[in-house]
Write a protein that holds these residues in place. Structure first.
Motif, PDB file in Angstrom:
ATOM      1  N   VAL A 235      53.745  57.507  27.090  1.00 44.19           N
ATOM      2  CA  VAL A 235      52.960  57.760  28.300  1.00 44.19           C
ATOM      3  C   VAL A 235      51.708  58.583  28.018  1.00 44.19           C
ATOM      4  O   VAL A 235      50.739  58.527  28.782  1.00 44.19           O
ATOM      5  CB  VAL A 235      53.820  58.468  29.379  1.00 44.19           C
ATOM      6  N   GLY A 236      51.712  59.338  26.917  1.00 40.17           N
ATOM      7  CA  GLY A 236      50.558  60.180  26.627  1.00 40.17           C
ATOM      8  C   GLY A 236      49.718  59.715  25.461  1.00 40.17           C
ATOM      9  O   GLY A 236      48.955  60.489  24.889  1.00 40.17           O
ATOM     10  N   ARG A 237      49.828  58.431  25.129  1.00 43.56           N
ATOM     11  CA  ARG A 237      49.157  57.936  23.923  1.00 43.56           C
ATOM     12  C   ARG A 237      47.625  57.982  24.037  1.00 43.56           C
ATOM     13  O   ARG A 237      46.932  57.969  23.022  1.00 43.56           O
ATOM     14  CB  ARG A 237      49.626  56.521  23.604  1.00 43.56           C
ATOM     15  N   HIS A 238      47.086  58.007  25.251  1.00 48.52           N
ATOM     16  CA  HIS A 238      45.628  58.022  25.427  1.00 48.52           C
ATOM     17  C   HIS A 238      45.082  59.422  25.720  1.00 48.52           C
ATOM     18  O   HIS A 238      43.889  59.569  25.965  1.00 48.52           O
ATOM     19  CB  HIS A 238      45.226  57.088  26.577  1.00 48.52           C
ATOM     20  N   MET A 239      45.938  60.442  25.673  1.00 50.37           N
ATOM     21  CA  MET A 239      45.497  61.757  26.138  1.00 50.37           C
ATOM     22  C   MET A 239      44.399  62.353  25.261  1.00 50.37           C
ATOM     23  O   MET A 239      43.464  62.981  25.769  1.00 50.37           O
ATOM     24  CB  MET A 239      46.684  62.716  26.216  1.00 50.37           C
ATOM     25  N   VAL A 240      44.473  62.182  23.953  1.00 49.08           N
ATOM     26  CA  VAL A 240      43.447  62.754  23.066  1.00 49.08           C
ATOM     27  C   VAL A 240      42.069  62.189  23.416  1.00 49.08           C
ATOM     28  O   VAL A 240      41.087  62.932  23.556  1.00 49.08           O
ATOM     29  CB  VAL A 240      43.780  62.484  21.587  1.00 49.08           C
ATOM     30  N   ASP A 241      41.998  60.867  23.587  1.00 45.47           N
ATOM     31  CA  ASP A 241      40.718  60.248  23.931  1.00 45.47           C
ATOM     32  C   ASP A 241      40.219  60.719  25.299  1.00 45.47           C
ATOM     33  O   ASP A 241      39.027  60.970  25.477  1.00 45.47           O
ATOM     34  CB  ASP A 241      40.850  58.724  23.926  1.00 45.47           C
ATOM     35  N   VAL A 242      41.136  60.843  26.251  1.00 47.57           N
ATOM     36  CA  VAL A 242      40.740  61.279  27.590  1.00 47.57           C
ATOM     37  C   VAL A 242      40.202  62.706  27.554  1.00 47.57           C
ATOM     38  O   VAL A 242      39.172  63.016  28.172  1.00 47.57           O
ATOM     39  CB  VAL A 242      41.931  61.174  28.568  1.00 47.57           C
ATOM     40  N   ILE A 243      40.878  63.589  26.825  1.00 50.34           N
ATOM     41  CA  ILE A 243      40.415  64.979  26.731  1.00 50.34           C
ATOM     42  C   ILE A 243      39.069  65.060  26.031  1.00 50.34           C
ATOM     43  O   ILE A 243      38.178  65.814  26.447  1.00 50.34           O
ATOM     44  CB  ILE A 243      41.469  65.836  26.012  1.00 50.34           C
ATOM     45  N   GLU A 244      38.887  64.269  24.983  1.00 49.51           N
ATOM     46  CA  GLU A 244      37.613  64.298  24.272  1.00 49.51           C
ATOM     47  C   GLU A 244      36.482  63.801  25.171  1.00 49.51           C
ATOM     48  O   GLU A 244      35.382  64.373  25.173  1.00 49.51           O
ATOM     49  CB  GLU A 244      37.697  63.452  23.005  1.00 49.51           C
ATOM     50  N   CYS A 245      36.736  62.766  25.958  1.00 49.37           N
ATOM     51  CA  CYS A 245      35.716  62.284  26.907  1.00 49.37           C
ATOM     52  C   CYS A 245      35.427  63.334  27.969  1.00 49.37           C
ATOM     53  O   CYS A 245      34.266  63.517  28.379  1.00 49.37           O
ATOM     54  CB  CYS A 245      36.184  60.986  27.564  1.00 49.37           C
TER      55      CYS A 245
END
Length: 363
Positions: free
Chosen positions: A213-223
């Motif tokens: 469920v959190g696989r995209h969190m790094v990209d979202v935080i960086e954006c």
């Protein structure tokens, strides 16, 4: 920056570049203090796990005394709890001092290094766009450098504590829980150390779910971080234009840029909110269910009379400790994602410094 000119990374590897730059702290004049703080923190973590183990035994003895209605033993265990609570609180406070002192020194060193590289040869005049995005070096130096140096020591200390807890309480679970006999189709099977097996399977389920469920969190935080820095950049341009007394049309154009940047920030925060909501389902659900799962798994032995009430609570507490240790990633996934984002942004800035230095040549 001394070796950057001769060895500029061919590939864009910001995280690796961050570590190459940040590890210089371990070769600075603060090396003795740094290692001393790390050593003290390790000792604190080990002692905290020992106190946690002793509290696990207290659980057993206290609830056994309740089951047998032994008033004298209940009062003795009550006094013992206070005696265990004092060193536990003291160790926690001392660990905070060690951790935050180390973080403060590492951040000061890294920030000073970034400022020197940014101001050196007036690179701040030429560092505008890199890989299609504004570097906004001020934001990365002030904010991302803080996050990039705060998280590693917290994560490593937590991971060490989890490993020690897992090792300690797996032994407790194995010893207290014993084997479980299960009848299936007329055949009887014995599962040795069934509480350990259950804890491992439960932790694997929650960790796998969190990663999914959190696989995209790094990209979202960086954006999100990039959008925040773009907004600060737009405000700085607006303020600079006002100070320079730009004409009204330029001011309106810059104001429109601020509005666009603000909309992007709100959009990225909405995405981040969705990520945190999904990860909270897993983390909060785990916090609620883990103690209950440990108790339910002990019911067969308690009903059969092969486990006392104190041993049930001891096993349940050990189950929570084991699955909590195995679920280190579940508890720290948002923090890890935040750190990866900030470290990538600092690494990208360092990479930009490297390429500017290489482009400048020996002269």
């Amino acid at each position: 920056m001394s070796d950057a000119a001769s060895s500029v990374p061919a590939d864009h590897e910001p995280l690796r570049r961050f570590w190459r730059g940040a590890r210089g702290f371990w070769r600075s004049r603060d090396i003795a203090v740094a290692w001393g703080l790390i050593g003290l923190l390790v000792i604190c973590v080990m002692l905290q796990v020992f106190v946690q183990y002793r509290l696990n035994l207290w659980n057993r003895d206290f609830f056994n005394a309740l089951e047998f209605r032994d008033g004298r033993e209940i009062w003795r265990q009550t006094y013992l709890l206070m005696a265990l609570a004092v060193p536990s609180i003291g160790l926690a406070v001392f660990a905070v001092w060690c951790r935050m002192t180390f973080q403060r020194r590492w951040r000061a060193w890294l920030t000073a290094t970034l400022i020197d590289a940014w101001l050196g040869d007036e690179r701040y005049r030429r560092l505008d766009l890199w890989n299609g995005e504004h570097q906004n070096a001020e934001y990365r130096i002030a904010e991302d450098a803080r996050l990039a140096t705060d998280a590693p020591i917290d994560l490593v200390a937590g991971l060490l504590g989890s490993l020690l807890s897992a090792t300690t309480f797996v032994v407790v679970l194995w010893h207290v829980g014993g084997a479980l006999s299960v009848e299936l189709s007329g055949l009887t099977f014995s599962i040795p150390g069934y509480l350990v097996v259950a804890a491992v399977l439960y932790a694997a389920l929650t960790t796998g779910t969190m990663m999914l469920v959190g696989r995209h969190m790094v990209d979202v935080i960086e954006c999100k971080n990039q959008a925040e820095s773009e907004l600060k950049y737009a405000f700085a341009r607006l303020r600079g234009g006002a100070a320079a007394q730009m004409n009204s049309s330029d001011i309106e154009a810059t104001t429109a840029t601020v509005g666009i940047a603000l909309k992007d920030v709100i959009r990225q925060w909405r995405r981040l909110c969705g990520q945190h909501m999904r990860t909270t389902i897993v983390s909060h659900g785990n916090t609620l269910l883990a103690p209950l799962v440990g108790l339910i798994l002990c019911v067969p032995h308690y009903v059969q009379g092969t486990m006392l009430l104190g041993e049930v609570t001891q096993a349940a507490a050990a189950f929570v400790a084991v699955q909590g240790a195995f679920n280190w990633l579940v508890d720290n996934y948002p923090r890890l994602a935040e750190w990866l984002s900030s470290a990538n942004r600092v690494g990208t800035l360092l990479d930009a410094f490297d390429r500017l230095e290489a482009a400048e040549g020996p002269g």
